[in-house]
Motif scaffolding. Structure first.
Motif, short mmCIF file in Angstrom:
data_model
loop_
_atom_site.label_atom_id
_atom_site.label_comp_id
_atom_site.label_asym_id
_atom_site.label_seq_id
_atom_site.Cartn_x
_atom_site.Cartn_y
_atom_site.Cartn_z
N LEU A 133 -39.85 2.83 -32.70
CA LEU A 133 -39.31 3.73 -33.86
C LEU A 133 -39.82 4.37 -35.35
O LEU A 133 -39.65 3.92 -36.03
N GLY A 134 -41.43 3.85 -35.15
CA GLY A 134 -42.51 3.59 -36.37
C GLY A 134 -42.28 4.97 -37.22
O GLY A 134 -42.31 6.12 -36.34
N THR A 181 -39.19 13.57 -31.91
CA THR A 181 -39.16 13.17 -33.99
C THR A 181 -40.30 12.76 -34.47
O THR A 181 -40.86 12.64 -35.12
N ASP A 182 -41.38 12.94 -33.30
CA ASP A 182 -42.81 12.39 -33.42
C ASP A 182 -43.30 13.32 -34.59
O ASP A 182 -43.47 14.72 -34.41
N PRO A 183 -44.62 12.72 -35.72
CA PRO A 183 -44.55 13.80 -36.76
C PRO A 183 -45.65 14.61 -36.06
O PRO A 183 -46.21 15.20 -36.65
N SER A 268 -33.07 6.54 -30.39
CA SER A 268 -33.48 5.50 -30.39
C SER A 268 -32.05 4.26 -29.35
O SER A 268 -32.40 3.12 -29.80
N ARG A 269 -31.52 4.61 -28.93
CA ARG A 269 -30.58 4.41 -27.82
C ARG A 269 -30.07 4.14 -26.66
O ARG A 269 -29.84 3.75 -26.00
N LEU A 270 -31.94 4.67 -26.10
CA LEU A 270 -32.14 5.38 -24.66
C LEU A 270 -32.48 4.73 -24.58
O LEU A 270 -32.87 3.40 -24.32
N GLY B 28 -32.56 3.37 -41.38
CA GLY B 28 -33.51 4.31 -40.42
C GLY B 28 -35.46 3.79 -40.42
O GLY B 28 -35.92 4.12 -40.35
N ALA B 29 -35.31 2.67 -41.55
CA ALA B 29 -36.24 1.61 -41.87
C ALA B 29 -36.45 0.47 -40.69
O ALA B 29 -35.58 0.04 -40.26
#
Lengths: 287, 170
Positions: A133-134, A181-183, A268-270, B28-29
């Protein structure tokens, strides 16, 4: 008589420089090998090897995170719970109304001998093995790959049925799913406003929620409006829940609304995801 | 002995980065524990060992992640270079050197990543990436540096002077 002899020894700076040079060369060679696919087998093996440990660690940290959130936000959770109860009740009523409507539609279809244009969705469950999740890359690794029938571009949903992303890197026994959400992500969407549906694009950004773009200001988008896939472009089937519109700003001088899309899936919690196997994404050519 | 501990810590840092850290992301970081560990190790023991740790953790992290293998190693090297400068220039102030190396090294890490991604045709907007990715990451890594540094100092004290052994890579 022989005098003392001196063997020239490399100094610490030289040693250090060589050490750094070797590491740089190794890194660059690995990047080329990796891009050529020469390390795919090693990647799969590594991911499989650490998966049990990683899954246990991730499960424990999600539980710890839940507990901490629960303690910190007890009042808010109670309020949210009450709001959710009311929402469930409203949704049940809506479901009952729609069930009645769909029954009538089925009767009409039978009468007209029409067939549904879309076959029953086929879903393949997959466990999330690793999460990245960077801000520059947002992806999850799943324990299904080409051996399980997965193909590049297949759509991935959360357990609740909302959009998670698409299969971007495929290996024999696992795959990487690029999150919405990836750029690099861009999804054709439709915003369900009080004035009807309005099309736009949800574009991934660095370190922020995706931006809602190209939605005309006159569409009347408000905070909380549902954002679903529009089906345009052929990469996603229409009607998949993407998220809700947030931080909506519509200045009189703007042509388009400025807003963000808060993803509906808990990215973030999948722990488990569903791969939509019956939808084949298409790559449209130039008109 | 300390090499075994170094490897174990590197593995733990990578595993946490791919499992626990994404779930516990305050503001968030997410910290790059492997980078912080490598820089602190370089200052507590030797820069060469720091680089070896960065190579090990970076390779493993890339093998287990979606990035091209090796990119994390390349991105971590500027931080290690800074740490080595810190070691030679201000040996008496290793902790401030660690803070500086981690902060500037994280910014350099993101610059390297942006260059590599741009060369691969997957570039991101530089302004956004520096403001919303590099800066928060640098702050998050800075927050973790005192903890990791203190842990390594404690470890060095516990292992004693005999644990120093041969210096790897300088």
């Amino acid at each position: 008589m022989v005098g003392p002899s001196f063997q020239p020894q490399p100094g610490p700076v030289l040693k250090w420089a060589l050490w750094l040079l070797a590491s740089t060369a190794l890194a660059i060679a690995s990047i080329f090998l990796s891009e050529a696919g020469a390390l795919d087998g090693l990647r799969g093996l590594s991911l499989r090897a650490v998966a049990p440990f990683s899954l246990a660690l991730r499960g424990a940290s999600l539980d710890a995170s839940d507990l901490l959130r629960g303690l910190l936000r007890r009042d808010q959770i109670a309020r949210e719970n009450e709001a959710l109860r009311q929402e469930v009740e409203a949704l049940r009523a809506e479901l009952a109304r729609r069930a009645d409507a769909s029954q009538r539609l089925a009767e009409l279809e039978r009468l007209l001998q029409l067939k549904s244009a879309r076959p029953q969705d086929g879903l393949l469950g997959a466990r999330v093995l690793a999460v990245e999740l960077g801000p520059l890359r947002q992806a999850v690794a799943i324990d299904r790959g080409s051996d399980d029938g997965l193909r590049q571009g297949m759509v991935v949903l959360s357990e609740g049925g909302s959009l998670v992303g698409t299969v971007s890197r495929l290996y024999a026994d696992h795959a990487w799913v690029t999150l919405l959400t990836d750029p690099r992500s861009a999804i054709n969407v439709s915003v369900q406003t009080g004035q009807g549906d309005s099309r736009g694009v949800a574009v991934g950004r660095v370190g922020q929620m995706p931006a809602l773009e190209m939605v005309p200001r006159e569409a009347g988008v408000e905070d909380g409006d549902l954002v679903v896939t529009s089906g345009l472009g052929g990469k996603f089937p229409p009607g998949l829940l993407v998220g809700v519109a947030r931080s909506v700003r519509a200045h009189p001088q703007d042509v388009f609304v400025r807003a963000e899309v808060e993803p509906a899936a808990p990215l973030s919690r999948l722990r488990t995801v569903l791969v939509l196997t019956t939808f084949q994404p298409t790559e449209l050519g130039s008109p | 002995m300390r090499y075994a501990i170094a490897v174990a810590l590197a593995l733990l840092a990578v595993a946490l980065g791919l499992s626990a850290m994404p779930a516990l992301r305050p503001w968030g970081a997410q910290p790059d524990l492997a980078l912080v560990l490598a820089v602190c190790w370089a200052l507590v023991w030797t820069p060469g060992e720091g680089v070896a740790l960065a190579v090990l953790a970076g390779m493993l992290s890339d093998l287990l992640g979606p990035r091209p293998v090796g990119v994390s190693v390349l991105a971590a090297l500027p931080a290690l270079l800074l740490a080595s400068l810190g070691e030679t220039a201000i040996a008496q102030a290793a902790f401030p050197a660690a803070l500086v190396a981690v902060a500037l090294g994280t910014l350099a890490q993101h610059l390297v990543l942006l260059v590599v991604y741009a060369l691969m045709g997957e570039g991101a907007p530089w302004g956004d990436a520096l403001l919303r990715a590099a800066l928060p990451a640098a702050l998050m890594n800075l927050l973790w540096t005192p903890l990791v540094y203190a842990l390594l100092r404690l470890l060095r004290t516990l292992l004693g002077p005999r644990a120093l052994g041969p210096r790897l890579g300088g």
